[in-house]
Enzyme design. Sequence first.
Site, PDB file in Angstrom:
ATOM      1  N   GLU A 185      34.414  49.088  72.258  1.00 24.82           N
ATOM      2  CA  GLU A 185      35.797  49.064  71.746  1.00 24.82           C
ATOM      3  C   GLU A 185      36.114  50.264  70.856  1.00 24.82           C
ATOM      4  O   GLU A 185      36.921  50.176  69.931  1.00 24.82           O
ATOM      5  CB  GLU A 185      36.073  47.750  70.995  1.00 24.82           C
ATOM      6  CG  GLU A 185      35.999  46.523  71.883  1.00 24.82           C
ATOM      7  CD  GLU A 185      36.391  45.234  71.168  1.00 24.82           C
ATOM      8  OE1 GLU A 185      36.277  45.185  69.927  1.00 24.82           O
ATOM      9  OE2 GLU A 185      36.809  44.290  71.850  1.00 24.82           O
ATOM     10  N   GLU A 254      35.363  41.183  78.307  1.00 21.38           N
ATOM     11  CA  GLU A 254      35.543  40.089  77.352  1.00 21.38           C
ATOM     12  C   GLU A 254      36.843  39.344  77.633  1.00 21.38           C
ATOM     13  O   GLU A 254      37.921  39.808  77.258  1.00 21.38           O
ATOM     14  CB  GLU A 254      35.548  40.595  75.898  1.00 21.38           C
ATOM     15  CG  GLU A 254      34.219  41.132  75.420  1.00 21.38           C
ATOM     16  CD  GLU A 254      34.216  41.470  73.931  1.00 21.38           C
ATOM     17  OE1 GLU A 254      35.163  41.041  73.217  1.00 21.38           O
ATOM     18  OE2 GLU A 254      33.286  42.161  73.472  1.00 21.38           O
TER      19      GLU A 254
END
Length: 850
Positions: A185, A254
């Site tokens: 991320e 995710e």
Amino acid sequence: MRGGGAVAAVFVQFLLWALTLPSCFGGNVTYDHRGLVIAGKRRVLVSGSIHYMRSTPQMWPDLIQKSKDGGLDVIQTFVFWNLHEPVRGQYDFEGRKDLVKFVKLAGEAGLFVHLRIGPYACAEWNYGGFPLWLHFIPGIVFRTDNEPFKAEMRQFTAKIVNMMKQENLYASQGGPIILSQIENEYGNVDSAYGESAKTYISWAAAMATSLDTGVPWVMCQQSDAPNPIINTCNGFYCDQFTPNSNNKPKMWTENWSGWFSSFGDPVPYRPAEDIAFSTARFYQLGGMFLNYYMYHGGTNFGRTSGGPFITTSYDYDAPIDEYGLLRQPKWGHLKDVHKAIKLCEAALVATDPETTSLGSDLEATVYKTESGLCAAFLANVGSESEATVNFNGNSYHLPAWSVSILPDCNTVVLNTAKINSLATISEFVRQPSIDDTTATDAFLSGWSWIHEPIGISSDSAFTKLGLLEQINTTADQSDYLWYSLSIETKGDEPFMHDGSQTVLHVDSLGHALYVFCNDELAGSAKGRNSEPKVSMDVPISLIHGRNKIDLLSLTVGLQNYGAYFDKTGAGVTGPVQLKDSRNRSTVDLSSQQWTYQIGLRGEELSLSSGTSSLWVSQPTLPKDQQLVWYKTTFDAPTGNSPIALDFTGMGKGQAWINGQSIGRYWPKYTAPDSGCTDSCDYRGSFSPSKCMKNCGQPTQKFYHVPRSWLQASENVLVLFEEMGGDPEQISFATRETGSICSQISETHPMAVDMWTTDEETRKRARPTLSLNCPFPNQVISEIKFASFGTPQGTCGSLSHGRCNSEKALSIVQKTCIGSRSCRIGVSVDTFGDPCRGIIKSLAVEASCSF
């Protein structure tokens, strides 16, 4: 049923294709725009996150098997750097840290593995997974084009890769690992690092690929991930995500099954219908790999939770709950979704999708090959209105916010808004003492205790001018840092005049603070996840002469997310001031000479092991007192159900069982009274604040105690209580599955399992209600509720509607009682028609027993 011959043809083709899949893991893994290619076969894959360190090795086989039973192909896990290299150059892969064992167990179960090395993880884990010693390397700057950081990151990444290679665990070696991840991320924060972020990402990609694993690497949330790194998506919805190259597959690392919880906040949850909708939409629009974060969340044992203020529980509303039990209907409904997707797999891997509009917020996506394979998805992405659409000459009903899956482009095998899976009620059942089944304090008899000294008590204490930032001082070796100051007052100071009260003002970066004046608690304050800082004005009583001021500053997990999160400080950074209550005069104490003590005397003496000779026991147990260590012994609760400690009556602190930390407890930190709803409408975009429970209650009062940590008797429980509590109110509870329920309407699709039956059986198939006891050797012992008509409510609170068949209860009892499972057709043929012209449902609540 429509199109029976087409169904049979598609099933035969699917079966022949599936039989050509490799029976072992051997072979390099590559990719193209339609998916990962494993041993020469393109695959549609379903994955789930299980972090090995958030459970125990004894739990791993069961968690992995339940994941496989739920339709997963892949287990995904982070590798937390600070877990494995707590001291620079010293590695630990024992017990819950045994990464190799976990990967091997997944492989032995026939599952692939996605290894997210990072080594930055986030994951609500302390310091994002970085070891604190990194912070003290001269010249280091985390997560950017910085040579000291890159050297350490390269060394740890290579360490993990080489461990996996030595055990032949990559798919290229015949092992189960098909993917690795570098960084995590970073695209969410890279703008803060300027131009050096780009060179860092290029370096990270080149470093990872140079390790020659024979499997692809991914970067999630990194739109500029350089070739050959695959950029992937994280979020509640990723159907609109597009990779940065036409040569890369559409992957979702995710899909958040719920959300984490923070002390002082309500507990979020995500409806099963919504996560099923997001999953089906992703595969509908070209997705080829999806991972649930989390599939089993587990527990933040010890001091591993981050945040700050992340709870010890990391349940995450996952399909497998914190204790290893199935969360129904989420687990079962997603299992059905996975089966439906797999029925489409041969078409999905063979061609690109074509999507057309069927009206406002309505669309059809078709995968069709020249050889005759055809799979379709019909979607209603509107959040309010149901719709009827025409597709391929047939009419289909689409509830709002739902996707229907048609493996043969003709027959609906599943609609995401219509759950065929049963629901269960899981509950904590208090376990009384063997000696006394009525007294609440029986199992806690025999307490002993030690008072933690207030202020400085260690020979390792030191003095410094001014106020020190906590993390730089403690290096996170303890949650606790004492700030101590001695001041002399003569009685003529301005803040002691005019009859006004003396006030001590303290500003802290957080996360919690206790103020003592002359060994008496004067006040305390706490932050929260959204604002960890603490500022307080505490009335204190000074005496003429020497006065002692002691500040006990606490961390509750270190920051784990954000640009330069590693520079987020904690502790009393000031100012610290004495002033009168009318604010007419102020004396700044910040720059005086303070004495510091890292950690507690009890930590230095290793009281958590319970073996010290300092424990005392007297007739009167000290209750509601600050800074007390408590110890007792207990026998393990009987049976095999998962175990928890109910910390009702306690304030805040830490707990150990047989020397192992079960984490931080804080039952006195309750959630606000508002913001929760009795039910949550799954329709419409989900956010963490949309569906909340536990308002007005402790964020967490039950704490997981792994059974493998217990012996039959003479177990030692040690508590350190900061705020003050009553340990005699603590009790054991077991996590039990209570009622099982199901509610199926006449418009539900047939059970997904029916797809593989013969054509004549499918033609006769009707919506079917199924009940199945959750554990082997159980049978259905009672039907608590049954209604065919218009029943209302949810599991545990079902009620009859205005329309109800009087025969429903007796029919269900006759069919189900005494059996481990039963199936009942949902139709007027079975129950009669209590109200013509109305769509009816069958709702049942039952209980099982051994």
